[in-house]
Scaffold this active site. Structure first.
Site, short mmCIF file in Angstrom:
data_model
loop_
_atom_site.label_atom_id
_atom_site.label_comp_id
_atom_site.label_asym_id
_atom_site.label_seq_id
_atom_site.Cartn_x
_atom_site.Cartn_y
_atom_site.Cartn_z
CD GLU A 56 -1.78 -2.33 1.72
OE1 GLU A 56 -2.70 -3.16 1.83
OE2 GLU A 56 -0.59 -2.54 2.08
CG PHE A 118 -10.60 -9.65 10.89
CD1 PHE A 118 -9.38 -10.10 11.39
CD2 PHE A 118 -10.80 -9.64 9.52
CE1 PHE A 118 -8.38 -10.54 10.52
CE2 PHE A 118 -9.82 -10.11 8.66
CZ PHE A 118 -8.60 -10.54 9.15
CD GLN A 119 -8.01 -7.29 7.34
OE1 GLN A 119 -8.88 -7.02 6.51
NE2 GLN A 119 -6.86 -7.85 7.00
CE LYS A 168 -17.46 -6.78 2.76
NZ LYS A 168 -16.78 -8.05 3.10
CG MET A 477 22.02 13.04 5.17
SD MET A 477 23.30 14.10 4.44
CE MET A 477 22.52 14.55 2.89
#
Length: 565
Positions: A56, A118-119, A168, A477
């Site tokens: 993602e 969940f999630q 959802k 760096m």
């Protein structure tokens, strides 16, 4: 006003809303909470080009690159929970660098929000500080209006990311009725036109200045005002310094250009900022990497600050002439209203002397490729016309110093957040936005290993991105700072164990090269850019080379180290 009456799912409404916003490319990754949306996209797959990233974070950085070079908003879709939280770095990056994104995240069904389902993740709480605005859809009938608002907010005023969280059950539900897309945002009315009285004050200040300086930031590019900036600078013979994100807003090869200012800026640009008596900032936010110790920054100057975001004016540097406006609108008024030029011949001679006496420079070595010379070789081979993306670190600064950007919207880098792993996926987005352009991802070996799984997209989409790994087997760096300020205690900054990047590229059916000397590079680099397809070049550069000039922490902008006549 647009009202539609029919039977649709929430996902259908979202897809239709995206079509109305002329969305062509979507970056995303599916999951349970966005399955209804992906099903609707499947049914409309002829209308969109969906880019399936391999992480993602790759999707959101690619959307940033797409937005940066196209001027269109980048559109991202991710599922709930880990899908959404994997976007957080990219969203913050876009917020810091004023890039227009519209992000759609799935969410668990409304009836289980707050139950640790969940999630499930509190996406609204997480993203409130890092978005320009965010929404959680509570009614299917609100979705078309919210999408219109999201695109409007993301692309107007100071651009930035807007997130829409869709439960959802909203995307899956079916409803018949009218869906109104009309919106009214009385609290969001960005000021775009400058106050004429402030322009007159600026005109008076310019006419009296002996040491004037223009500072061009990313706001010039976001406002599509580069040609107006050049016209104004030429009209009044005003020298121009640019910020890191402002590179390309003024031609780097123009006689009035002083180059990049800031921590690793040119001697001439930094001394001009220190010694000027009038500083006209257009679209830069006076961040600490530009100013150094504020006690020494433009200490003799009257400051005029032109910015579309009023919150930036006076935030870090005291401002005598504040002008809240879009850069294009402001420069248009400045060109028409300001006629008298400054008398500043001695100042211009001083600036030219600084440019001549203290140029950027480096030495060649038999021990490896000079990284500065590598950038110059890329510049020469691409005739300065490539779109260049970078991660963050030494390679980024060398690219900024030695690839002379003379056109707008060809420099894509992470400025405010400084995100490793940004450069390669951003190049993918840039190539998708500009398929006929040469796109170079100039990355470090550290940053590339954070997002190299996106090589799949070069293979899958046939994108001819040239990936140049400036490989010094370290977090360059970090290593430089440890050398300079931590007595060479290289704590976890060295990366001697690395993959074989040529074999890695070939495993994705991508052309791979490795060079260890400048002689090899001279032979290989024409082949890299002549090849009509993606390339990965592992270029072994000098391991202990440092970026100079440099302003050490706590020092003033005039106190540069590593400056050599």
């Amino acid at each position: 006003m647009r009202t539609e009456t029919s039977t649709k799912t929430g996902a259908d409404l979202l897809v239709e809303s995206l079509l109305r916003e002329d969305v062509e490319t979507i970056f995303g990754y599916p999951g349970g909470a966005v399955l209804p949306i992906y099903d609707a996209l499947y049914k409309a797959k002829e209308s969109f080009h969906h880019v399936l990233s391999r992480h993602e974070q790759g999707a959101v950085h690619a959307a940033e690159g797409y937005a940066r070079v196209s001027g269109k908003p980048g559109v991202v879709i991710a599922t709930s929970g880990p899908g959404a939280t994997n976007l957080v770095t990219g969203i913050t990056d876009a917020m810091m660098d004023s890039l227009p994104l519209v992000i759609f995240t799935g969410q668990v069904a409304r009836q289980v929000i707050g139950t640790d389902a969940f999630q499930e993740a509190d996406v609204m709480g997480i993203t409130t500080p890092i978005t320009k605005h965010n929404y959680q859809v509570q009614s299917m009938s609100d979705l078309p209006r919210i999408v219109r608002e999201a695109f409007h907010i993301a692309t107007t005023g100071r651009k930035g990311p807007v997130l829409v969280d869709i439960p959802k059950d909203i995307s899956a539900s079916i409803q018949e009725g009218s869906f109104d897309t009309t919106f009214d945002l009385p609290g969001y009315q960005p000021t775009t036109k400058p106050n004429p009285l402030q322009i007159k004050k600026l005109a008076d200040a310019i006419s009296k200045a002996k040491k004037p300086l223009l500072l061009a930031g990313a706001g010039v590019l976001h406002g599509e005002a580069s040609s107006l900036l050049k016209a104004f600078a030429v009209k009044h013979s005003l020298p121009v310094a640019t910020t890191l994100l402002g590179l390309g807003s003024f031609p780097g090869n123009h006689p009035l250009s002083l180059g990049m200012a800031g921590m690793h800026g040119t001697y001439a640009a930094n001394m001009a900022l220190y010694d000027c008596d009038l500083l006209i900032n257009i679209g830069a936010r006076f961040d600490d990497r530009l100013t150094g110790n504020l006690k020494h920054f433009a200490k003799h100057a009257a400051v005029a600050h032109i910015d579309i975001d009023p919150a930036e004016i006076g935030k870090n540097v005291n401002t005598k002439i504040p002008i809240v406006a879009d850069s294009k609108e402001a420069l248009h008024e400045m060109l028409s209203m300001i006629e008298e030029s400054p008398q500043h011949e001695e100042w211009m001679k001083q600036l030219q002397d600084w440019k001549k006496d203290f140029p950027l420079g480096y030495k060649h070595s038999d021990e490896g490729v000079s990284p500065q010379w590598l950038v110059e070789a890329i510049y020469k081979e691409t005739e300065g016309r490539a779109i260049v993306t970078t991660d963050v670190g030494q390679h980024q600064m060398w690219a900024a110093q030695y690839y002379t950007f003379s056109d707008p919207d060809r420099w894509v880098t992470s400025g405010g957040l400084g995100t490793m792993g940004f450069g390669f996926p951003a190049a993918i987005g840039a190539q998708l936005a500009k398929p006929d352009e040469t796109v170079v991802a100039l990355v470090g070996d550290g940053g590339f290993q954070m997002s190299m799984q996106e090589l799949s997209l070069l293979q899958e989409k046939g994108l001819p991105v040239k990936v140049i790994i400036m490989n010094n087997e370290s977090l360059g760096m970090v290593r430089q700072w440890q050398e300079s300020f931590y007595e060479e205690r290289y704590s976890e900054s060295l990366l001697p164990v690395q993959p074989d990047y040529v074999k890695l590229a070939e495993s994705y059916q991508i052309r791979g090269f490795k060079v260890e000397t400048e002689e090899e590079l001279q032979r290989v680099i024409p082949e890299v850019f002549a090849y009509n397809g993606p390339v990965v070049l592992d270029c072994r550069v000098l391991k202990l080379e440092n970026v100079y000039p440099m302003i050490a922490p706590g020092k003033g902008i005039h106190e540069m180290i590593g400056v050599k006549p």
